[in-house]
Design an enzyme around this catalytic site. Structure first.
Site, PDB file in Angstrom:
ATOM      1  NE  ARG A  29      -3.149   2.657   2.736  1.00 45.47           N
ATOM      2  CZ  ARG A  29      -3.282   3.516   3.902  1.00 45.47           C
ATOM      3  NH1 ARG A  29      -2.235   3.009   4.779  1.00 45.47           N
ATOM      4  NH2 ARG A  29      -3.645   4.546   3.741  1.00 45.47           N
TER       5      ARG A  29
ATOM      6  CG  HIS B 290      -0.755   8.986   3.577  1.00 48.29           C
ATOM      7  ND1 HIS B 290      -1.083   7.681   3.813  1.00 48.29           N
ATOM      8  CD2 HIS B 290      -0.499   9.679   4.687  1.00 48.29           C
ATOM      9  CE1 HIS B 290      -0.651   7.356   5.241  1.00 48.29           C
ATOM     10  NE2 HIS B 290      -0.342   8.346   5.770  1.00 48.29           N
TER      11      HIS B 290
ATOM     12  CD  GLU C 230      -4.707   7.653  10.266  1.00 50.66           C
ATOM     13  OE1 GLU C 230      -4.403   8.362  10.927  1.00 50.66           O
ATOM     14  OE2 GLU C 230      -4.259   6.215  10.420  1.00 50.66           O
TER      15      GLU C 230
ATOM     16  CG  ASN D 237      -4.596   3.569   8.762  1.00 48.12           C
ATOM     17  OD1 ASN D 237      -4.810   2.675   7.859  1.00 48.12           O
ATOM     18  ND2 ASN D 237      -4.155   4.766   8.310  1.00 48.12           N
TER      19      ASN D 237
ATOM     20  CE1 TYR E  34      -1.334   3.445  12.947  1.00 48.42           C
ATOM     21  CE2 TYR E  34       0.684   2.552  13.439  1.00 48.42           C
ATOM     22  CZ  TYR E  34       0.109   2.883  12.617  1.00 48.42           C
ATOM     23  OH  TYR E  34       0.280   3.340  11.384  1.00 48.42           O
TER      24      TYR E  34
ATOM     25  CD  GLU F  83      -1.205   3.862   8.266  1.00 45.95           C
ATOM     26  OE1 GLU F  83      -1.122   4.272   9.273  1.00 45.95           O
ATOM     27  OE2 GLU F  83      -1.326   4.432   6.997  1.00 45.95           O
TER      28      GLU F  83
HETATM   29  C1  BGC Z   1      -0.514   7.332   9.418  1.00 46.42           C
HETATM   30  C2  BGC Z   1       0.997   7.244   9.297  1.00 46.42           C
HETATM   31  C3  BGC Z   1       1.731   7.470  10.338  1.00 46.42           C
HETATM   32  C4  BGC Z   1       1.439   6.480  11.361  1.00 46.42           C
HETATM   33  C5  BGC Z   1       2.302   6.352  12.726  1.00 46.42           C
HETATM   34  C6  BGC Z   1      -0.923   6.885  10.766  1.00 46.42           C
HETATM   35  O1  BGC Z   1      -1.697   7.615  11.476  1.00 46.42           O
HETATM   36  O2  BGC Z   1      -1.469   7.100   8.390  1.00 46.42           O
HETATM   37  O3  BGC Z   1       1.209   8.276   8.155  1.00 46.42           O
HETATM   38  O4  BGC Z   1       3.198   7.121  10.061  1.00 46.42           O
HETATM   39  O5  BGC Z   1       0.376   6.503  11.779  1.00 46.42           O
HETATM   40  O6  BGC Z   1       2.183   7.443  13.519  1.00 46.42           O
END
Ligand code: BGC
Length: 461
Positions: free
Chosen positions: A76, A122, A169, A298, A300, A364
């Protein structure tokens, strides 16, 4: 039920144009808002910018070889708008050298059996459009210019690209770019953000309409949007905090997902934001509702949510990683906003499936291990905290698919390479490949090997 992911499950790595390309004034490219912003004094942690970064505009073949070595099924990446239409607008000239660059990349990927997933936007808006009419603030202009840009990409690459992502995002573009001001274009306040978010939704929707009407019938691909959410876990089981967690979801995700998948803004957002929240006309709504073929996600981490605080932008909720008993949620990353908590990922996947009923593409997910920018490379490549993270998240995904029946179709780890981490500059490294920024040497970290092995073992043949 199988204990493996289905054979058509797609895994790979994600990157973004401004974070990896460099060569910002080469072959006709003009500045984006991130060139301007990152060169501003104090805008990034270490004064870093995307001028060179991982030099991938020139080293793209090396990047594809690395992907091949890692055995991925997909890659991607995003297109730099100001490389293909340097000034950005519908009456501005197209830059053939820019078009050729991504054509070469796409062809090389396909030759290597790596499926391209292309993100249109992006975050690197052509500075020309910011200067001309205020960029995302100007509905009439930006929607037309974005659709024109989308058309150019569908026409140039649609014979080979079958997976399109309109925006990455939109929350970050709206809030970080136009409310807190930590991202380009660096505006602050609590009005613009709602207009920008609204216009991002419209631009997305009209680009999808174009694709579905004019390209999809012959090209046969799919198109959708990628939204971001950290799972919102109530800090305790008090009714206020349970309600706050839902409000956190509404303000981060629902403000985009509900119009797009259901056709309306969440009530909690409407109530708090009042007439600062623009309204869709009926004609617009007909285009917006149902305008994504899949749910692009996305994510985390997980945030513990408490009611209260006066931060309207996030729905008057407060966030912490400290549980009521004083313990931390998980392993701390280099960045303050990220701790490892795989259970939250599984809950989030279940929530999205239940709420929106569409296949989910995880576009992501990743981890920045501590101090990778200052420790010696020999040490950094043994990235045990990142492996712990990926192992936890991959297994959570596996369980969501095989035990809970959630249709997750892809997993893209962030990121293929260490790269320019926006306002954090080069202080933070998210890559599974270590990049020595002075020599541009790429060295696989242990996590790269881990992911290759894990997916080899967990996808059905
Ligand atoms: C973004 C990336 C970023 C990653 C880590 C995501 O929100 O799409 O561009 O590097 O988080 O912070």
């Amino acid at each position: 039920m199988s204990t493996k992911l289905p054979s058509d499950f797609v895994w790979g790595y994600a990157t973004a144009s401004y974070q990896i390309e460099g060569s910002v004034d080469v072959d006709g490219r003009l500045p984006s808002i991130w060139d301007t912003f990152s060169h501003r004094e104090g805008a990034t942690k270490d004064g870093g910018n995307g001028d060179v970064t991982t030099d991938s505009y020139r080293r793209w073949k090396e990047d594809v070889a690395l992907l091949k070595q890692y055995g991925v099924k997909a890659y991607r990446f995003s297109v730099s708008w100001s490389r293909v239409i340097p000034l950005g607008g519908r009456d501005d000239p197209v830059n053939d050298a820019g078009i050729k660059h991504y054509r070469d990349l796409v062809e090389e990927l396909v030759r290597n059996d790596i499926t391209p997933f292309v993100t249109l936007y992006h975050w690197d808006l052509p500075q020309g459009l910011q200067d001309r009419y205020g960029g995302w603030l100007n509905k009439e202009e930006i929607v037309k210019d974005y659709v024109n840009y989308a058309r150019l990409l569908f026409e140039s690459y649609g014979d080979l690209v079958k997976n399109w992502i309109t925006h990455n995002e939109p929350w970050c573009v709206s809030v970080l770019g136009h409310a807190t001001g930590v991202f380009a274009p660096g505006h602050t306040g609590n009005t613009e953000n709602w207009i920008v978010g609204h216009n991002l939704i419209l631009a997305h929707a009209y680009a999808v309409k174009l694709y579905r009407e004019q390209y999809k019938p012959s090209q046969g691909g799919q198109i959708g949007i990628t939204l971001d959410l950290q799972w919102q876990l109530p800090w305790d089981d008090s009714p206020e905090n349970i309600e706050a967690a839902q409000r956190g979801i509404d303000f981060k995700l629902g403000r985009f997902a509900d119009p797009i998948y259901k056709g309306f803004y969440p009530d909690s957002v409407k109530e708090l934001i009042g007439d600062r929240l623009p309204e869709f006309t009926e004609e617009e709504l007909a285009v917006v509702k149902g305008s994504s073929d899949f749910f692009g996600l996305n994510t985390y981490t997980t945030q513990l949510v408490q009611d209260g605080g006066d931060n309207e932008i996030q729905g008057n909720v407060k966030y912490t990683f400290t549980r009521p008993d004083g313990t931390q949620l998980g392993t701390q990353a280099h960045v303050p906003w990220l701790q490892t908590y795989p259970e939250g990922f599984r809950s989030l996947l279940n929530y999205l499936w239940k709420t929106y009923q569409l296949p989910i593409y995880v576009t992501e997910n990743g981890f920045a291990a501590k101090y990778e920018n200052t420790r010696p490379v020999e040490e950094v490549v043994h990235d045990t905290d990142r492996i712990e993270y990926y192992e936890g998240y991959a297994n959570a995904l596996l369980r969501a698919v095989t035990e809970d029946g959630v249709p997750v179709k892809s997993y893209f780890a962030w990121s293929l390479l260490d790269n320019f981490e926006w306002a954090d500059g080069y202080d933070t490294r998210f890559g599974v490949t270590y990049v020595d920024y002075s020599s541009q040497k790429r060295t696989p970290k242990d996590s790269a090997k881990f992911l290759t092995k894990w997916f080899n073992e967990h996808i059905s043949s």
